[in-house]
Motif scaffolding. Structure first.
Motif, short mmCIF file in Angstrom:
data_model
loop_
_atom_site.label_atom_id
_atom_site.label_comp_id
_atom_site.label_asym_id
_atom_site.label_seq_id
_atom_site.Cartn_x
_atom_site.Cartn_y
_atom_site.Cartn_z
N THR A 21 0.82 -1.20 0.00
CA THR A 21 0.00 0.00 0.00
C THR A 21 0.85 1.25 0.00
O THR A 21 0.56 2.23 -0.71
CB THR A 21 -0.94 -0.01 1.22
OG1 THR A 21 -1.77 -1.17 1.16
CG2 THR A 21 -1.83 1.22 1.24
N LYS A 24 2.06 1.75 -3.46
CA LYS A 24 0.99 2.17 -4.36
C LYS A 24 0.66 3.65 -4.18
O LYS A 24 0.50 4.38 -5.16
CB LYS A 24 -0.26 1.33 -4.11
CG LYS A 24 -1.44 1.66 -5.02
CD LYS A 24 -1.17 1.29 -6.47
CE LYS A 24 -1.20 -0.20 -6.68
NZ LYS A 24 -1.09 -0.55 -8.12
N PHE A 193 -4.21 -13.97 2.11
CA PHE A 193 -3.28 -13.27 1.24
C PHE A 193 -1.88 -13.84 1.37
O PHE A 193 -1.48 -14.32 2.43
CB PHE A 193 -3.27 -11.77 1.56
CG PHE A 193 -4.31 -11.00 0.80
CD1 PHE A 193 -3.94 -10.17 -0.24
CD2 PHE A 193 -5.66 -11.15 1.10
CE1 PHE A 193 -4.90 -9.47 -0.95
CE2 PHE A 193 -6.62 -10.45 0.39
CZ PHE A 193 -6.24 -9.61 -0.65
N GLY A 220 -4.57 -14.32 -2.22
CA GLY A 220 -4.56 -12.95 -2.70
C GLY A 220 -3.16 -12.39 -2.77
O GLY A 220 -2.25 -12.85 -2.06
N HIS A 221 -2.97 -11.40 -3.62
CA HIS A 221 -1.69 -10.72 -3.75
C HIS A 221 -1.76 -9.37 -3.06
O HIS A 221 -2.77 -8.67 -3.13
CB HIS A 221 -1.33 -10.53 -5.23
CG HIS A 221 -1.20 -11.81 -5.98
ND1 HIS A 221 -1.43 -11.91 -7.34
CD2 HIS A 221 -0.86 -13.07 -5.56
CE1 HIS A 221 -1.24 -13.16 -7.73
NE2 HIS A 221 -0.89 -13.88 -6.68
N ASP A 223 -0.58 -6.59 -3.82
CA ASP A 223 -0.87 -5.45 -4.68
C ASP A 223 -2.36 -5.33 -5.00
O ASP A 223 -2.84 -4.25 -5.35
CB ASP A 223 -0.02 -5.49 -5.95
CG ASP A 223 -0.29 -6.72 -6.81
OD1 ASP A 223 -1.00 -7.63 -6.36
OD2 ASP A 223 0.24 -6.77 -7.95
N GLU A 224 -3.11 -6.42 -4.83
CA GLU A 224 -4.56 -6.35 -5.02
C GLU A 224 -5.22 -5.62 -3.85
O GLU A 224 -6.19 -4.86 -4.03
CB GLU A 224 -5.14 -7.76 -5.18
CG GLU A 224 -4.70 -8.41 -6.48
CD GLU A 224 -5.01 -9.89 -6.57
OE1 GLU A 224 -5.29 -10.37 -7.68
OE2 GLU A 224 -4.96 -10.59 -5.53
N ALA A 227 -4.35 -1.98 -4.46
CA ALA A 227 -5.16 -1.39 -5.52
C ALA A 227 -6.53 -0.98 -5.00
O ALA A 227 -7.06 0.07 -5.38
CB ALA A 227 -5.31 -2.38 -6.68
N LEU A 228 -7.11 -1.80 -4.13
CA LEU A 228 -8.41 -1.45 -3.54
C LEU A 228 -8.27 -0.24 -2.62
O LEU A 228 -9.11 0.67 -2.63
CB LEU A 228 -8.99 -2.63 -2.78
CG LEU A 228 -10.32 -2.36 -2.05
CD1 LEU A 228 -11.39 -1.85 -3.01
CD2 LEU A 228 -10.80 -3.63 -1.33
N HIS A 231 -8.13 2.80 -4.75
CA HIS A 231 -9.45 3.15 -5.28
C HIS A 231 -10.32 3.81 -4.21
O HIS A 231 -11.02 4.78 -4.48
CB HIS A 231 -10.17 1.90 -5.81
CG HIS A 231 -11.55 2.19 -6.31
ND1 HIS A 231 -11.78 2.87 -7.49
CD2 HIS A 231 -12.77 1.94 -5.77
CE1 HIS A 231 -13.09 3.01 -7.66
NE2 HIS A 231 -13.71 2.47 -6.64
N LEU A 245 -12.43 -8.58 0.61
CA LEU A 245 -11.53 -8.82 -0.51
C LEU A 245 -10.98 -10.23 -0.32
O LEU A 245 -9.91 -10.43 0.25
CB LEU A 245 -10.40 -7.79 -0.50
CG LEU A 245 -9.46 -7.79 -1.71
CD1 LEU A 245 -10.20 -7.45 -3.00
CD2 LEU A 245 -8.31 -6.82 -1.49
#
Length: 254
Positions: A21, A24, A193, A220-221, A223-224, A227-228, A231, A245
């Motif tokens: 995070t 990102k 994750f 889960g990754h 980076d997913e 990404a959330l 957003h 998630l």
């Protein structure tokens, strides 16, 4: 929320979901303070993203207050974004072979996960209320990290599930309270994750866990998750929500 040149704090930012995070947010032009107890890893992530690192116990009132002040000074501004990823997970039965779970074990998980998240939220949003609103009317965004265990806890997760359930439960009332300041509050409830903890498991064990996930049938990754989180920061109409998630995780693999 427009991120470019804005300050952000990510707790638990030295590894896993927090590190992803932090990266990102920085990729979108944010100035990120990486909070963690692991000074070495926090410094490495901060150096990678041109941010700052702060060694901090999020569950300690005085320590967290000092950490936020340090971040504000280093970044040169009050943060508009807080992502709470710091947390621990201790699997213990309520009654085990040696008797009842030590109360201190339960208290520690609640203190770090739930009280730590609230502690950082109260301190950082206090600063957010004093900021000028952006063009959207927003002053800030807080994203907490819960877990699917808040809804579907397993044996040994009494403390963990209680802590994450508390995070879910406080999301909406705090979002409603802080709406008057243009501050949004959201929560992500991740499933399984591929964080460092699970990544160290044998591939067979990872595959067994992935079998509980209908689609995509994998862990889960990080980076997913990131990404959330991004957003959520960027979408001004998201507020007071808890988003699972987890690939529609079911805890009884078939």
């Amino acid at each position: 929320m427009l991120l470019k040149d804005q300050a952000a704090i990510v707790t638990g930012g030295a590894s896993g979901l927090g590190a992803a995070t932090a990266r990102k947010l920085a990729s979108q032009g944010a100035k990120v303070a990486v909070f963690d107890l692991n000074a070495k890893l926090a410094a490495e992530v901060a150096a990678e993203i041109n941010g700052v690192s702060v060694v901090c116990d999020v569950s300690d009132a005085a320590g967290a207050e000092a950490g936020v002040a340090e971040a504000v000074k280093a970044l040169g501004q009050q943060p508009r974004v807080l992502v709470n990823c710091a947390g621990i997970g201790v699997a213990k039965r309520v009654v085990g072979r040696d008797g009842p779970m030590a109360l201190a074990d339960f208290e520690k998980v609640i203190k770090v996960n739930l009280i730590g998240s609230f502690n950082m939220l109260r301190l950082v949003t206090n600063g957010m209320t004093k900021l000028e609103p952006q063009a959207t009317g927003e002053r800030g965004v807080v994203i907490n990290t819960a877990s699917v265990a808040a809804y579907d806890g397993q044996i040994g997760q009494s403390a963990y599930s209680a802590s994450k359930g508390g995070i879910v439960g406080m999301t909406l009332p705090i979002a409603r309270e802080l709406a008057q300041f243009g501050i949004r509050v959201l929560t992500i409830a991740p499933g399984l994750f591929l964080t460092p903890l699970l990544a160290n498991l044998p591939q067979e064990a990872q595959d067994s866990l992935a079998a509980a996930i209908p689609f995509p049938r994998r862990l889960g990754h990080a980076d997913e998750f990131a990404a959330l989180a991004l957003h959520m920061v960027e979408n001004p109409y998201l507020n007071g929500e808890v988003v699972r998630l987890d690939g529609s995780l079911r805890m009884a693999p078939k």
